[in-house]
Scaffold this motif. Structure first.
Motif, PDB file in Angstrom:
ATOM      1  N   GLU A   1       0.839  -1.198   0.000  1.00  0.00           N
ATOM      2  CA  GLU A   1       0.000   0.000   0.000  1.00  0.00           C
ATOM      3  C   GLU A   1       0.872   1.245   0.000  1.00  0.00           C
ATOM      4  OE1 GLU A   1      -2.978  -0.109   3.022  1.00  0.00           O
ATOM      5  OE2 GLU A   1      -3.415  -2.209   2.647  1.00  0.00           O
ATOM      6  N   PHE A   2       1.408   1.575  -1.168  1.00  0.00           N
ATOM      7  CA  PHE A   2       2.230   2.762  -1.299  1.00  0.00           C
ATOM      8  C   PHE A   2       1.394   3.986  -1.667  1.00  0.00           C
ATOM      9  CE2 PHE A   2       5.379  -0.584  -2.469  1.00  0.00           C
ATOM     10  CZ  PHE A   2       6.130  -0.459  -1.315  1.00  0.00           C
ATOM     11  N   TYR A   3       0.175   3.771  -2.090  1.00  0.00           N
ATOM     12  CA  TYR A   3      -0.679   4.868  -2.527  1.00  0.00           C
ATOM     13  C   TYR A   3      -2.023   4.777  -1.820  1.00  0.00           C
ATOM     14  CZ  TYR A   3      -3.544   7.884  -5.420  1.00  0.00           C
ATOM     15  OH  TYR A   3      -4.385   8.866  -5.835  1.00  0.00           O
ATOM     16  N   ASP A   4      -2.418   5.885  -1.255  1.00  0.00           N
ATOM     17  CA  ASP A   4      -3.723   5.969  -0.612  1.00  0.00           C
ATOM     18  C   ASP A   4      -4.541   6.998  -1.384  1.00  0.00           C
ATOM     19  OD1 ASP A   4      -5.930   6.142   0.976  1.00  0.00           O
ATOM     20  OD2 ASP A   4      -4.882   6.884   2.740  1.00  0.00           O
ATOM     21  N   PRO A   5      -5.587   6.595  -2.092  1.00  0.00           N
ATOM     22  CA  PRO A   5      -6.353   7.538  -2.912  1.00  0.00           C
ATOM     23  C   PRO A   5      -7.020   8.639  -2.085  1.00  0.00           C
ATOM     24  CG  PRO A   5      -7.376   5.359  -2.960  1.00  0.00           C
ATOM     25  CD  PRO A   5      -6.096   5.230  -2.197  1.00  0.00           C
ATOM     26  N   GLN A   6      -7.335   8.391  -0.822  1.00  0.00           N
ATOM     27  CA  GLN A   6      -7.965   9.419   0.013  1.00  0.00           C
ATOM     28  C   GLN A   6      -6.942  10.422   0.545  1.00  0.00           C
ATOM     29  OE1 GLN A   6      -9.421   6.356  -0.120  1.00  0.00           O
ATOM     30  NE2 GLN A   6     -11.252   7.283  -0.950  1.00  0.00           N
ATOM     31  N   LEU A   7      -5.679  10.068   0.541  1.00  0.00           N
ATOM     32  CA  LEU A   7      -4.660  10.942   1.109  1.00  0.00           C
ATOM     33  C   LEU A   7      -4.535  12.255   0.334  1.00  0.00           C
ATOM     34  CD1 LEU A   7      -2.727  11.010   3.452  1.00  0.00           C
ATOM     35  CD2 LEU A   7      -0.991  10.001   1.988  1.00  0.00           C
ATOM     36  N   ASP A   8      -4.694  12.225  -0.973  1.00  0.00           N
ATOM     37  CA  ASP A   8      -4.632  13.456  -1.762  1.00  0.00           C
ATOM     38  C   ASP A   8      -5.738  14.425  -1.353  1.00  0.00           C
ATOM     39  OD1 ASP A   8      -2.425  12.679  -3.160  1.00  0.00           O
ATOM     40  OD2 ASP A   8      -3.540  11.955  -4.907  1.00  0.00           O
TER      41      ASP A   8
ATOM     42  N   ASP B   1      -4.782  15.953   2.000  1.00  0.00           N
ATOM     43  CA  ASP B   1      -3.725  16.949   1.817  1.00  0.00           C
ATOM     44  C   ASP B   1      -4.272  18.241   1.226  1.00  0.00           C
ATOM     45  OD1 ASP B   1      -1.861  15.240   2.845  1.00  0.00           O
ATOM     46  OD2 ASP B   1      -1.057  14.608   0.904  1.00  0.00           O
TER      47      ASP B   1
END
Length: 169
Positions: free
Chosen positions: A37-44, A47
């Protein structure tokens, strides 16, 4: 030497040499059935909400980062009209002003050498600008993380960035 001490051996008897074929690669220990899990779509989205809160929903020409360590230096700035790689801002983060250094705009003029009396007219380490000075005074601004010089601070406390990485805001 055959006549040497038989008790001394080149290798310790407790540690035996390891056969390289017996070693297990770290790749053999990784379970590739679980996707990392290197990418979290909700993290953008999270931010973006944080940046908008910091900017108080104002628009900016760019988000400025340090060219050496990529630390965020400014979220709200204006691009220079003539010099498109320069920006100005009033509110910055992760910046340190070198108050012990003075920079001036324009060409350096050679002054004739004069003898000065020690501490004449100087109570602090910096002398105050005179009316006949050579122009505005600027102080160097550096990234507080890596100390890279990224711009200057003018007398009106406006930051002028000229060595930064801009990104779309």
């Amino acid at each position: 030497m055959e006549g040497g001490n038989p008790d001394k051996q080149p290798m310790d008897s407790e540690t035996e040499p390891t056969n390289p074929h017996d070693l297990v690669s770290s790749d053999d220990e990784i379970d590739y059935s679980n996707e990392p899990e290197f990418y979290d779509p909700q993290l953008d989205d999270v931010d973006e909400l944080w940046v908008n809160k910091q900017r108080k929903s104002q628009t900016s020409d760019a988000v400025l980062s340090c060219p050496a360590c990529f630390t965020t230096l400014c979220l709200d700035c204006q691009r220079h009209e003539k010099y498109v790689t320069q920006y100005r801002a009033m509110f910055v983060r992760n910046c340190t002003v070198k108050t012990d250094q003075i920079l001036r705009e324009g060409k350096k003029q050679k002054k004739p050498k004069r003898k000065r009396s020690t501490n004449a007219g100087q109570e602090s380490g910096l002398s105050e600008p005179r009316e006949d000075s050579r122009g505005p005074i600027y102080r160097p601004v550096c990234c507080s993380v890596c100390s890279t010089e990224v711009g200057v601070l003018d007398e009106e406390e406006v930051y002028h960035f000229f060595d930064v990485i801009p990104s779309n805001s």
